[in-house]
Design a protein around this motif. Structure first.
Motif, PDB file in Angstrom:
ATOM      1  N   GLY A 291       0.835  -1.202   0.000  1.00 35.62           N
ATOM      2  CA  GLY A 291       0.000   0.000   0.000  1.00 35.62           C
ATOM      3  C   GLY A 291       0.869   1.251   0.000  1.00 35.62           C
ATOM      4  N   GLU A 292       0.497   2.241  -0.790  1.00 34.12           N
ATOM      5  CA  GLU A 292       1.212   3.518  -0.818  1.00 34.12           C
ATOM      6  C   GLU A 292       0.207   4.654  -0.845  1.00 34.12           C
ATOM      7  OE1 GLU A 292       4.437   4.392  -3.389  1.00 34.12           O
ATOM      8  OE2 GLU A 292       5.373   2.423  -3.189  1.00 34.12           O
ATOM      9  N   ILE A 293       0.264   5.508   0.170  1.00 39.78           N
ATOM     10  CA  ILE A 293      -0.674   6.629   0.294  1.00 39.78           C
ATOM     11  C   ILE A 293       0.099   7.865   0.750  1.00 39.78           C
ATOM     12  CG2 ILE A 293      -2.712   7.501   1.512  1.00 39.78           C
ATOM     13  CD1 ILE A 293      -3.686   4.696   1.832  1.00 39.78           C
ATOM     14  N   PRO A 294      -0.178   9.021   0.168  1.00 36.05           N
ATOM     15  CA  PRO A 294       0.466  10.254   0.663  1.00 36.05           C
ATOM     16  C   PRO A 294       0.036  10.550   2.094  1.00 36.05           C
ATOM     17  CG  PRO A 294      -0.525  10.595  -1.501  1.00 36.05           C
ATOM     18  CD  PRO A 294      -1.013   9.274  -1.014  1.00 36.05           C
ATOM     19  N   CYS A 295       0.943  11.128   2.855  1.00 36.24           N
ATOM     20  CA  CYS A 295       0.647  11.441   4.247  1.00 36.24           C
ATOM     21  C   CYS A 295       1.482  12.641   4.691  1.00 36.24           C
ATOM     22  CB  CYS A 295       0.912  10.243   5.154  1.00 36.24           C
ATOM     23  SG  CYS A 295       2.647   9.774   5.235  1.00 36.24           S
ATOM     24  N   VAL A 296       1.146  13.149   5.848  1.00 37.45           N
ATOM     25  CA  VAL A 296       1.907  14.249   6.449  1.00 37.45           C
ATOM     26  C   VAL A 296       2.330  13.821   7.840  1.00 37.45           C
ATOM     27  CG1 VAL A 296       1.833  16.630   7.264  1.00 37.45           C
ATOM     28  CG2 VAL A 296       0.692  16.018   5.114  1.00 37.45           C
ATOM     29  N   LEU A 297       3.634  13.901   8.106  1.00 41.00           N
ATOM     30  CA  LEU A 297       4.170  13.582   9.426  1.00 41.00           C
ATOM     31  C   LEU A 297       4.272  14.865  10.242  1.00 41.00           C
ATOM     32  CD1 LEU A 297       5.088  11.045   7.784  1.00 41.00           C
ATOM     33  CD2 LEU A 297       7.109  10.985   9.250  1.00 41.00           C
ATOM     34  N   LYS A 298       3.854  14.788  11.482  1.00 40.35           N
ATOM     35  CA  LYS A 298       3.919  15.963  12.346  1.00 40.35           C
ATOM     36  C   LYS A 298       4.608  15.589  13.652  1.00 40.35           C
ATOM     37  CE  LYS A 298       1.156  19.718  14.303  1.00 40.35           C
ATOM     38  NZ  LYS A 298       1.842  19.669  15.612  1.00 40.35           N
ATOM     39  N   SER A 299       5.573  16.418  14.002  1.00 41.73           N
ATOM     40  CA  SER A 299       6.268  16.267  15.281  1.00 41.73           C
ATOM     41  C   SER A 299       6.256  17.631  15.976  1.00 41.73           C
ATOM     42  CB  SER A 299       7.709  15.796  15.051  1.00 41.73           C
ATOM     43  OG  SER A 299       8.499  16.850  14.548  1.00 41.73           O
ATOM     44  N   PRO A 300       6.655  17.708  17.228  1.00 44.79           N
ATOM     45  CA  PRO A 300       6.709  19.013  17.903  1.00 44.79           C
ATOM     46  C   PRO A 300       7.637  20.018  17.223  1.00 44.79           C
ATOM     47  CG  PRO A 300       6.817  17.233  19.503  1.00 44.79           C
ATOM     48  CD  PRO A 300       6.913  16.608  18.167  1.00 44.79           C
ATOM     49  N   ASN A 301       8.538  19.514  16.345  1.00 45.72           N
ATOM     50  CA  ASN A 301       9.518  20.403  15.728  1.00 45.72           C
ATOM     51  C   ASN A 301       9.221  20.729  14.264  1.00 45.72           C
ATOM     52  OD1 ASN A 301      11.522  20.406  18.017  1.00 45.72           O
ATOM     53  ND2 ASN A 301      11.420  18.219  17.588  1.00 45.72           N
ATOM     54  N   GLY A 302       8.133  20.205  13.709  1.00 47.53           N
ATOM     55  CA  GLY A 302       7.813  20.514  12.319  1.00 47.53           C
ATOM     56  C   GLY A 302       6.978  19.415  11.691  1.00 47.53           C
ATOM     57  N   PHE A 303       6.879  19.475  10.358  1.00 48.97           N
ATOM     58  CA  PHE A 303       6.096  18.477   9.631  1.00 48.97           C
ATOM     59  C   PHE A 303       6.775  18.205   8.289  1.00 48.97           C
ATOM     60  CE2 PHE A 303       4.502  22.610   8.428  1.00 48.97           C
ATOM     61  CZ  PHE A 303       4.353  22.523   7.048  1.00 48.97           C
ATOM     62  N   ALA A 304       6.406  17.071   7.659  1.00 42.00           N
ATOM     63  CA  ALA A 304       6.980  16.677   6.376  1.00 42.00           C
ATOM     64  C   ALA A 304       5.956  15.872   5.601  1.00 42.00           C
ATOM     65  CB  ALA A 304       8.253  15.858   6.583  1.00 42.00           C
ATOM     66  N   GLY A 305       5.895  16.116   4.284  1.00 37.32           N
ATOM     67  CA  GLY A 305       5.010  15.352   3.409  1.00 37.32           C
ATOM     68  C   GLY A 305       5.751  14.170   2.806  1.00 37.32           C
ATOM     69  N   LEU A 306       5.183  12.975   2.974  1.00 40.67           N
ATOM     70  CA  LEU A 306       5.831  11.749   2.510  1.00 40.67           C
ATOM     71  C   LEU A 306       4.813  10.803   1.889  1.00 40.67           C
ATOM     72  CD1 LEU A 306       8.073  10.953   5.621  1.00 40.67           C
ATOM     73  CD2 LEU A 306       8.847  11.945   3.478  1.00 40.67           C
ATOM     74  N   ARG A 307       5.313   9.672   1.380  1.00 39.47           N
ATOM     75  CA  ARG A 307       4.451   8.562   0.974  1.00 39.47           C
ATOM     76  C   ARG A 307       4.623   7.444   1.991  1.00 39.47           C
ATOM     77  NH1 ARG A 307       7.050   8.576  -3.904  1.00 39.47           N
ATOM     78  NH2 ARG A 307       7.473   6.348  -3.686  1.00 39.47           N
TER      79      ARG A 307
ATOM     80  N   ALA B  90      14.314  12.323   9.667  1.00 40.87           N
ATOM     81  CA  ALA B  90      14.529  12.400  11.110  1.00 40.87           C
ATOM     82  C   ALA B  90      15.234  13.704  11.491  1.00 40.87           C
ATOM     83  CB  ALA B  90      15.344  11.197  11.583  1.00 40.87           C
ATOM     84  N   ASP B  91      16.206  14.125  10.674  1.00 42.35           N
ATOM     85  CA  ASP B  91      16.899  15.384  10.947  1.00 42.35           C
ATOM     86  C   ASP B  91      15.966  16.576  10.761  1.00 42.35           C
ATOM     87  OD1 ASP B  91      19.172  13.936  11.431  1.00 42.35           O
ATOM     88  OD2 ASP B  91      20.016  14.229   9.423  1.00 42.35           O
ATOM     89  N   LYS B  92      15.122  16.486   9.742  1.00 41.91           N
ATOM     90  CA  LYS B  92      14.199  17.589   9.475  1.00 41.91           C
ATOM     91  C   LYS B  92      13.195  17.771  10.604  1.00 41.91           C
ATOM     92  CE  LYS B  92      10.901  19.205   5.964  1.00 41.91           C
ATOM     93  NZ  LYS B  92      10.269  18.905   4.651  1.00 41.91           N
ATOM     94  N   LEU B  93      12.691  16.636  11.123  1.00 44.61           N
ATOM     95  CA  LEU B  93      11.689  16.696  12.188  1.00 44.61           C
ATOM     96  C   LEU B  93      12.320  16.654  13.582  1.00 44.61           C
ATOM     97  CD1 LEU B  93       8.998  14.247  10.737  1.00 44.61           C
ATOM     98  CD2 LEU B  93       9.082  16.738  10.550  1.00 44.61           C
ATOM     99  N   ASN B  94      13.644  16.430  13.615  1.00 47.83           N
ATOM    100  CA  ASN B  94      14.369  16.353  14.881  1.00 47.83           C
ATOM    101  C   ASN B  94      13.769  15.288  15.810  1.00 47.83           C
ATOM    102  OD1 ASN B  94      16.345  16.980  16.760  1.00 47.83           O
ATOM    103  ND2 ASN B  94      15.159  18.665  17.678  1.00 47.83           N
ATOM    104  N   VAL B  95      13.642  14.083  15.237  1.00 54.83           N
ATOM    105  CA  VAL B  95      13.101  12.966  16.017  1.00 54.83           C
ATOM    106  C   VAL B  95      14.140  11.855  16.081  1.00 54.83           C
ATOM    107  CG1 VAL B  95      10.704  13.475  15.466  1.00 54.83           C
ATOM    108  CG2 VAL B  95      11.994  11.923  14.001  1.00 54.83           C
TER     109      VAL B  95
END
Length: 417
Positions: free
Chosen positions: A108-124, A160-165
Motif C-alpha cells: 500500500g502507498e498513500i500520501p501522508c503528512v508527518l507531524k512532530s513538535p519540531n515541524g512536519f513533512a510530506g511523505l508517501r 529524522a533530521d528535518k523533524l528532529n526525532v
C-alpha cells in the motif's frame, strides 16, 4: 619446436650487441604505454560494472521489480486506488507457479503528512505486510531496528533530521481519505539512510494494516501487488508471462477475475536512473576504443623497434633462404611474447588496485551525487573475454606493419650497423 619459434627464442635472448642495448630504453617506453593502457581498460570496466551492479541492486531492493495494479476503466477519470489479491491472481502471481518469481506481496502507498513538535513533512507511507523482506533496509539502518509490527515505522535519516526525532519517539501521521483527515500515531522504530535522495526524502515504511484501517480495505486489498524476481534478467520474461496469463484468465467466462489490470516494470518506474546507467555503456566503449588505440600504437612501435634492432639478422636470414613469411612469423612471435608479458603485468597491477579498493574503499565519492560513499568495483568473468579481445586485436595490429620486412634487401642490411 618450429623453426620460427626456435629462432625467435634465440633472437629474444640475444642482447650482447650494442644496438640491442641502445634499443632497450625505447622498447621499455612502448611496453610501459601498453601496460598503462591495459590497466586503464581493466580498471574502467571493473568500476563501471561495479557501479552499475550497485545502483541496479539498490533500485531493485527499494522498488518493485514488477507492479500489478488496477487502472481506471475507459472514460473513467477517477483512478482505482486499490487491488484485491484474489485466489485467481494468487494462482498466476506466485513463486509456486513460476520459479522465476521470488515473492509476491500486497503493498500500500498513500500520501501522508508527518507531524512532530519540531515541524512536519510530506511523505508517501509505504505499507508492507509483516513477513516482508526488510533485510536491505536493515543493512542501511543508522539507528534502531527494522520492526514494523503494530504501529512501528521506519523513516529516513533526512526526515529524522528535518523533524528532529529519534528512535522510540512517536509521530502523528495524517492521511486524506474521502475528503476527511484521518490520524494515526506511530512509533519510530528505525532510521535508515540508503543514499538515494528520491527514496529517502519521500518514503517512509510501515505496516500495511495501518493503511488498510485508514482506507477500510479488506485484508487482501492494497494499492498494488509487488512482484520480486530471482534475477533482474527475468523481469521482462515474467512480465510478459503475467500479461498473457491474466489476459487468458480474464477471457475465461467461468473466472471471477474482474478489473482492468496494468503491469509496469522497474525500468518503467525508474526511467531516468536506467537511462543514466545505459549511458555508462557508451562511456566504457569510448574508453576501451581509445585505450585500444594507445595499445596498438605501442605494439606497432615495439615491432618496429625490434625489427630495426635486428635488421642485419633479417638480411642474414634472407640470404640463408628464409622467406618473408618465415621472418614475419619470427618477429610476430617475439612481439607477442612482449605483449603477453605486458598483459600479465598490466592485469596484475589492475587487480591489485581493484582488490585494494574493494576491501579498503580508498577512493571515496559524494553520496548525494553518486548514491554511494565509495567507488565500487566488480571483478568477474568479463576479465577473460576482455583479455582475449586485447590479445586478438594486438595480433591483428601486428600483421600490416610486419610486411615492412619484405622491403628489406639482404645485400644492404648485412652491412647495416
Amino acid at each position: 619446436m618450429r623453426l620460427e619459434l626456435f629462432i625467435a627464442n634465440k633472437l629474444q635472448s640475444s642482447r650482447t650487441d650494442k644496438a640491442s642495448r641502445s634499443a632497450v630504453s625505447t622498447l621499455n617506453v612502448a611496453v610501459v604505454g601498453m601496460i598503462l593502457a591495459i590497466v586503464i581498460m581493466v580498471v574502467s570496466v571493473a568500476v563501471v560494472t561495479g557501479f552499475k551492479q550497485t545502483i541496479i541492486s539498490k533500485i531493485g531492493n527499494l522498488d518493485s521489480h514488477i507492479k500489478v495494479y488496477n487502472r481506471p476503466y475507459e472514460f473513467d477519470e477517477t483512478p482505482r486506488s486499490s487491488i484485491s489479491f484474489s485466489e485467481e491472481l494468487e494462482k498466476i502471481i506466485s513463486p509456486k507457479t513460476d520459479k522465476r518469481i521470488r515473492s509476491a506481496n500486497l503493498i500500500g502507498e498513500i500520501p501522508c503528512v508527518l507531524k512532530s513538535p519540531n515541524g512536519f513533512a510530506g511523505l508517501r507511507f509505504k505499507g508492507v505486510p509483516d513477513n516482508y523482506d526488510l533485510s536491505f533496509l536493515s543493512s542501511c539502518l543508522t539507528a534502531g531496528k527494522s520492526d514494523i509490527r503494530s504501529h512501528g515505522v521506519l523513516i529516513s535519516q533526512s526526515t529524522a533530521d528535518k523533524l528532529n526525532v529519534r528512535t522510540g519517539e512517536r509521530l502523528d501521521i495524517y492521511f486524506m481519505n474521502e475528503q476527511k483527515i484521518k490520524m494515526r500515531r506511530c512509533t519510530v522504530n528505525g532510521i535508515f539512510n540508503t543514499d538515494f535522495d528520491d527514496y529517502d526524502a519521500y518514503v517512509m515504511v510501515g505496516n500495511l494494516e495501518v493503511l488498510q484501517s485508514v482506507n477500510r480495505w479488506p485484508e487482501n486489498t492494497a494499492s498494488y501487488i509487488e512482484v520480486k524476481c530471482n534475477s533482474m534478467d527475468d523481469i521482462d520474461l515474467v512480465c510478459s508471462h503475467l500479461i498473457d496469463e491474466i489476459d487468458k484468465e480474464s477471457a475465461d467466462y467461468t473466472s471471477t477475475l474482474s478489473g482492468i489490470f496494468q503491469i509496469s516494470t522497474i525500468r518503467d518506474n525508474n526511467p531516468t536512473h536506467f537511462a543514466w546507467l545505459d549511458l555508462l555503456n557508451t562511456n566504457i566503449v569510448v574508453i576501451l576504443i581509445l585505450m585500444m588505440c594507445v595499445a596498438c600504437f605501442s605494439i606497432i612501435a615495439c615491432l618496429i623497434i625490434v625489427v630495426l634492432n635486428k635488421i642485419s639478422t633479417i638480411g642474414i636470414l634472407k640470404a640463408l633462404g628464409a622467406t618473408n613469411r618465415n621472418i614475419r612469423h619470427i618477429f610476430i612471435i617475439i612481439v607477442m611474447k612482449i605483449i603477453v608479458r605486458a598483459m600479465v603485468v598490466g592485469n596484475g597491477i589492475a587487480l591489485l588496485l581493484l582488490l585494494l579498493q574493494q576491501h579498503f574503499h580508498l577512493i571515496e565519492l559524494d553520496a548525494k551525487s553518486y548514491f554511494m560513499h565509495y567507488v565500487p568495483v566488480e571483478i568477474g568473468y568479463w576479465i577473460v573475454p576482455l583479455n582475449l579481445g586485447i590479445l586478438i586485436v594486438s595480433f591483428l595490429a601486428l600483421l600490416v606493419p610486419s610486411f615492412i620486412i619484405a622491403s628489406i634487401k639482404p645485400a644492404k642490411t648485412i652491412r647495416f650497423e
